[in-house]
Scaffold this active site. Structure first.
Site, PDB file in Angstrom:
ATOM      1  N   ASP A  64     -55.087   0.018 -45.819  1.00  0.00           N
ATOM      2  CA  ASP A  64     -54.385  -0.666 -46.911  1.00  0.00           C
ATOM      3  C   ASP A  64     -54.504   0.114 -48.217  1.00  0.00           C
ATOM      4  O   ASP A  64     -55.494   0.806 -48.446  1.00  0.00           O
ATOM      5  CB  ASP A  64     -54.968  -2.080 -47.079  1.00  0.00           C
ATOM      6  CG  ASP A  64     -54.027  -2.997 -47.836  1.00  0.00           C
ATOM      7  OD1 ASP A  64     -52.844  -2.640 -48.012  1.00  0.00           O
ATOM      8  OD2 ASP A  64     -54.481  -4.085 -48.249  1.00  0.00           O
ATOM      9  N   ASN A  98     -45.013  -7.567 -41.997  1.00  0.00           N
ATOM     10  CA  ASN A  98     -44.478  -6.487 -42.852  1.00  0.00           C
ATOM     11  C   ASN A  98     -42.950  -6.408 -42.828  1.00  0.00           C
ATOM     12  O   ASN A  98     -42.343  -5.737 -43.670  1.00  0.00           O
ATOM     13  CB  ASN A  98     -45.092  -5.131 -42.486  1.00  0.00           C
ATOM     14  CG  ASN A  98     -46.529  -4.968 -42.942  1.00  0.00           C
ATOM     15  OD1 ASN A  98     -47.330  -4.306 -42.289  1.00  0.00           O
ATOM     16  ND2 ASN A  98     -46.898  -5.559 -44.081  1.00  0.00           N
TER      17      ASN A  98
HETATM   18  C1  IPE Z   1     -52.013  -5.333 -43.541  1.00  0.00           C
HETATM   19  O1  IPE Z   1     -51.796  -4.940 -44.845  1.00  0.00           O
HETATM   20  C2  IPE Z   1     -51.069  -4.616 -42.611  1.00  0.00           C
HETATM   21  C3  IPE Z   1     -51.280  -3.178 -42.482  1.00  0.00           C
HETATM   22  C4  IPE Z   1     -52.218  -2.470 -43.041  1.00  0.00           C
HETATM   23  C5  IPE Z   1     -50.354  -2.508 -41.605  1.00  0.00           C
HETATM   24  P1  IPE Z   1     -50.837  -5.768 -45.848  1.00  0.00           P
HETATM   25  O2  IPE Z   1     -50.856  -5.008 -47.120  1.00  0.00           O
HETATM   26  O3  IPE Z   1     -49.529  -6.007 -45.208  1.00  0.00           O
HETATM   27  O4  IPE Z   1     -51.605  -7.161 -45.979  1.00  0.00           O
HETATM   28  P2  IPE Z   1     -51.537  -8.292 -47.097  1.00  0.00           P
HETATM   29  O5  IPE Z   1     -50.096  -8.666 -47.246  1.00  0.00           O
HETATM   30  O6  IPE Z   1     -52.085  -7.700 -48.359  1.00  0.00           O
HETATM   31  O7  IPE Z   1     -52.405  -9.397 -46.580  1.00  0.00           O
HETATM   32  C1  IPE Z   2     -50.706  -0.241 -46.319  1.00  0.00           C
HETATM   33  O1  IPE Z   2     -50.407  -0.023 -47.651  1.00  0.00           O
HETATM   34  C2  IPE Z   2     -49.625   0.259 -45.410  1.00  0.00           C
HETATM   35  C3  IPE Z   2     -48.878  -0.789 -44.691  1.00  0.00           C
HETATM   36  C4  IPE Z   2     -48.961  -2.066 -44.882  1.00  0.00           C
HETATM   37  C5  IPE Z   2     -47.959  -0.333 -43.705  1.00  0.00           C
HETATM   38  P1  IPE Z   2     -49.590  -1.064 -48.511  1.00  0.00           P
HETATM   39  O2  IPE Z   2     -48.150  -0.683 -48.482  1.00  0.00           O
HETATM   40  O3  IPE Z   2     -49.880  -2.443 -48.084  1.00  0.00           O
HETATM   41  O4  IPE Z   2     -50.184  -0.776 -49.953  1.00  0.00           O
HETATM   42  P2  IPE Z   2     -50.534  -1.845 -51.063  1.00  0.00           P
HETATM   43  O5  IPE Z   2     -51.397  -2.884 -50.459  1.00  0.00           O
HETATM   44  O6  IPE Z   2     -49.235  -2.388 -51.557  1.00  0.00           O
HETATM   45  O7  IPE Z   2     -51.248  -1.038 -52.108  1.00  0.00           O
HETATM   46 MG    MG Z   3     -51.252  -3.840 -48.641  1.00  0.00          MG
END
Ligand code: IPE
Ligand code: IPE
Ligand code: MG
Length: 251
Positions: A24, A72
């Site tokens: 993340d 997602n």
């Molecule tokens: C979890 O991260 C999913 C992945 C890392 C693929 P998100 O960024 O989607 O999770 P939330 O929305 O902050 O809980």
């Molecule tokens: C994790 O990074 C990657 C996926 C969820 C695929 P994010 O895109 O969630 O990054 P933040 O949480 O917005 O920083």
């Molecule tokens: Mg995230």
């Protein structure tokens, strides 16, 4: 998958065998640089490559990473297609090396709903590496822990209808999960400072240790993984039993 050694004790210096990572912070990494989120995702792929390379040095035999959750899909369509594009790029650039280095690739999650070419890539990655057993890389993609449990339950219902077997044991359910066959999950790491599972590996998490690290995923690599493993090794895993006691000398 829930089966555990009978004797509870410390995590020990040799583990963890199976680590799962919620990768993340790609978006925040990019935003801090005034760059588009897509750059963060691209750098995130580099971090994944570094982490996969480093993992065996820590005795890790299986790494499960969260690449795309069933939730997602709620992101803007451009970002979704960007993330899909990264799978194409990662697999086309790395599959040969993974195959050569003895890595078995498994994709966890629902195959339905994926663009046709991605579904093909997934099948190819699994088939080409199916003979490997040095290291297992599981990529959770279009994965949700609740959906995975629902699918496992559905398989049991179908079996009941077919074979008239109406009893369910823990192993029956575990066998229907998309990560069945992996070693028991020892450690879940989440980067970026968030402290939640976001629907990742709900069943497998039962007795996993949780480590939350402030590092944003694109900055991850051997050093951050070493810190997570060191934290894991300081934990005392009890599995509901008694803490490991020093053995007293007789007499
Ligand atoms: C979890 O991260 C999913 C992945 C890392 C693929 P998100 O960024 O989607 O999770 P939330 O929305 O902050 O809980
Ligand atoms: C994790 O990074 C990657 C996926 C969820 C695929 P994010 O895109 O969630 O990054 P933040 O949480 O917005 O920083
Ligand atoms: Mg995230």
């Amino acid at each position: 998958m829930h089966a555990r050694p009978a004797a509870p004790g410390g995590a020990g210096p040799e583990g963890p065998a199976h680590v799962a990572i919620i990768m993340d912070g790609n978006g925040r990494w990019a935003e801090r640089r005034g760059a588009p989120r897509t750059l963060g995702h691209r750098e995130g792929v580099q971090a994944l490559k570094r982490t996969v390379q480093a993992a065996p040095d820590f005795g890790i035999r299986c790494l499960t990473v969260f690449g795309f959750s069933t939730e997602n899909w709620r992101r803007p369509v451009e970002e979704v297609s960007d993330l899909m594009g990264l799978v194409r790029a990662y697999v086309s650039s790395d599959l040969e090396r993974l195959e050569r280095e003895g890595v078995r690739v498994r994709i966890l999650g629902r195959r339905t709903g994926l663009p046709a070419d991605i579904a093909g890539i997934v099948v190819r990655a699994e088939e080409r590496t199916a003979h490997n057993d040095r290291f297992r890389l599981q990529v959770a993609f279009n994965y949700g822990g609740q959906a995975d449990l629902v699918d496992a339950a559905q398989a049991l219902v179908d079996r009941a209808a077919r074979e008239g077997r109406f009893e369910v044991a823990e192993d029956d359910l575990a066998a229907g999960l998309s990560g069945a066959g992996a070693p028991p999950l020892d450690l879940i790491v989440r980067t970026s400072g968030e402290q939640r599972l976001s629907n990742f590996l709900l069943w497998e998490a039962a007795y996993a240790e949780l480590v939350f690290q402030d590092v944003l995923w694109p900055d991850y690599g051997a050093e951050a993984l070493a810190a997570a493993v060191a934290e894991y090794r300081r934990r005392n895993r009890r599995f509901g039993g008694r803490p490991a006691q020093p053995v007293l000398a007789a007499g």
